[in-house]
Scaffold this motif. Structure first.
Motif, PDB file in Angstrom:
ATOM      1  N   TRP A  31     -26.597 -41.257 -15.019  1.00  3.94           N
ATOM      2  CA  TRP A  31     -27.445 -41.104 -16.219  1.00  3.94           C
ATOM      3  C   TRP A  31     -27.326 -39.698 -16.791  1.00  3.94           C
ATOM      4  O   TRP A  31     -27.119 -39.524 -17.993  1.00  3.94           O
ATOM      5  N   ARG A  32     -27.426 -38.706 -15.931  1.00  2.00           N
ATOM      6  CA  ARG A  32     -27.325 -37.326 -16.413  1.00  2.00           C
ATOM      7  C   ARG A  32     -25.954 -37.052 -17.026  1.00  2.00           C
ATOM      8  O   ARG A  32     -25.834 -36.349 -18.041  1.00  2.00           O
ATOM      9  N   ALA A  84     -35.438 -42.550 -16.767  1.00  2.00           N
ATOM     10  CA  ALA A  84     -35.626 -42.170 -18.165  1.00  2.00           C
ATOM     11  C   ALA A  84     -35.137 -43.245 -19.116  1.00  2.00           C
ATOM     12  O   ALA A  84     -35.534 -43.260 -20.297  1.00  2.00           O
ATOM     13  N   ALA A  85     -34.286 -44.169 -18.664  1.00  2.00           N
ATOM     14  CA  ALA A  85     -33.809 -45.240 -19.534  1.00  2.00           C
ATOM     15  C   ALA A  85     -34.960 -46.034 -20.128  1.00  2.00           C
ATOM     16  O   ALA A  85     -34.874 -46.500 -21.278  1.00  2.00           O
ATOM     17  N   ALA A  93     -40.549 -38.908 -24.034  1.00  2.00           N
ATOM     18  CA  ALA A  93     -39.836 -37.999 -23.149  1.00  2.00           C
ATOM     19  C   ALA A  93     -40.312 -38.204 -21.713  1.00  2.00           C
ATOM     20  O   ALA A  93     -41.462 -38.596 -21.475  1.00  2.00           O
ATOM     21  N   LEU A  94     -39.412 -37.933 -20.758  1.00  2.00           N
ATOM     22  CA  LEU A  94     -39.747 -38.051 -19.339  1.00  2.00           C
ATOM     23  C   LEU A  94     -39.439 -36.749 -18.630  1.00  2.00           C
ATOM     24  O   LEU A  94     -38.306 -36.241 -18.698  1.00  2.00           O
ATOM     25  N   ALA A  95     -40.432 -36.184 -17.945  1.00  2.00           N
ATOM     26  CA  ALA A  95     -40.250 -35.020 -17.079  1.00  2.00           C
ATOM     27  C   ALA A  95     -40.355 -35.471 -15.631  1.00  2.00           C
ATOM     28  O   ALA A  95     -41.255 -36.245 -15.280  1.00  2.00           O
ATOM     29  N   LEU A 244     -39.950 -48.927 -13.947  1.00  2.00           N
ATOM     30  CA  LEU A 244     -40.158 -47.846 -14.923  1.00  2.00           C
ATOM     31  C   LEU A 244     -38.904 -47.595 -15.752  1.00  2.00           C
ATOM     32  O   LEU A 244     -38.992 -47.143 -16.898  1.00  2.00           O
ATOM     33  N   GLY A 245     -37.742 -47.866 -15.191  1.00  2.00           N
ATOM     34  CA  GLY A 245     -36.497 -47.621 -15.897  1.00  2.00           C
ATOM     35  C   GLY A 245     -36.010 -48.808 -16.706  1.00  2.00           C
ATOM     36  O   GLY A 245     -34.935 -48.725 -17.310  1.00  2.00           O
TER      37      GLY A 245
END
Length: 258
Positions: A31-32, A84-85, A93-95, A244-245
């Motif tokens: 992903w990154r 984060a997907a 946004a996701l931290a 969550l993703g």
């Protein structure tokens, strides 16, 4: 006599769980590599006091902070980037912070580090702030939902996923040889023993196929705080957080709903 080690043993009851950490790490790295992100943003002075931030292509609707699990002893932010997907597909946004683990840190310190990470992440993204945490991370975000301690006024929802909300049974586990909890700290850091922050929306979420103790811990906080609890059908302790993703999942909809 309850075998508390067995009660909190999630891995032994999920076939193939030993392969999950490497799978998560690979998916997060992929992903990154594809989508980038703002990595290693500091929120404190300790080596693990940083978070990664993933933004949608447009101006974010708000900020989600995800706090990982691992029984306060394992993992870091690098394992979870792929979650984060879900949030960025919905415009949020996701931290994802790391925090100091046991035995280097006691749970009281971890609570304060998550508080500091939330406050710093909120400085980077406008709009409402939501917290989600899994397992030990569920405990930590539930502690953010307690009435004590400062947090951004924009925090309006917390979802504890498979969270541990009463720490006192951990005193009877081998895990406590690492956590070093005593009775006073277990009491002081148990969300189910503390009042909820007034006006804050909280949902307790758990896989319907999880260990009985995790189901009990979910019901306990929901009943103590008079908040909703959801037993997600077909999910065990590790599959439930993957939702969550997944854009459009019931868990993500609950977290991001207006």
């Amino acid at each position: 006599m309850i075998d508390w080690d067995d009660a909190f043993d999630n891995s032994s009851y999920v076939p193939g769980s030993g392969r999950l950490a490497s799978l998560w790490a690979a998916r997060a790295a992929d992903w990154r590599a594809e989508f980038g992100g703002e990595l290693d943003i500091p929120y404190g002075d300790n080596p693990r006091n940083s978070f990664d931030l993933f933004r949608p292509g447009e101006t974010a609707k708000g900020l989600v902070v995800f706090v990982h699990g691992g029984y306060w002893q394992k993992f870091d932010k690098s394992y979870w980037s792929h979650l984060a997907a879900g949030t960025v597909a919905d415009g949020w946004a996701l931290a994802i912070p790391s925090y100091t683990l046991a035995p280097e840190a006691r749970l009281t310190r971890m609570v304060e580090e998550v508080r500091a990470a939330t406050q710093e992440a909120a400085r980077h993204v406008a709009g409402p702030v939501r917290l989600a945490g899994h397992s030990a991370g569920g405990h930590l975000v539930a502690r953010m939902a307690c009435a004590d301690g400062p947090l951004p006024g924009r925090l309006d929802r917390v979802v504890s996923i498979s969270g541990i909300h009463d720490l006192r049974p951990l005193l009877e586990t081998r895990m406590n040889e690492v956590l070093c909890l005593d009775a006073a700290e277990a009491e002081a850091q148990s969300p189910a023993r503390l009042p909820r922050r007034p006006g804050l929306s909280v949902t307790c979420w758990v896989g319907a196929n999880e260990r009985p103790e995790l189901l009990r811990q979910t019901r306990l906080l929901a009943e103590t705080w008079n908040v909703p609890n959801v037993f997600a059908p077909g999910h065990e302790h590790f599959s439930v957080v993957e939702e969550l993703g997944r854009p459009g999942s019931a868990l993500l909809c609950e977290l991001l709903r207006d």
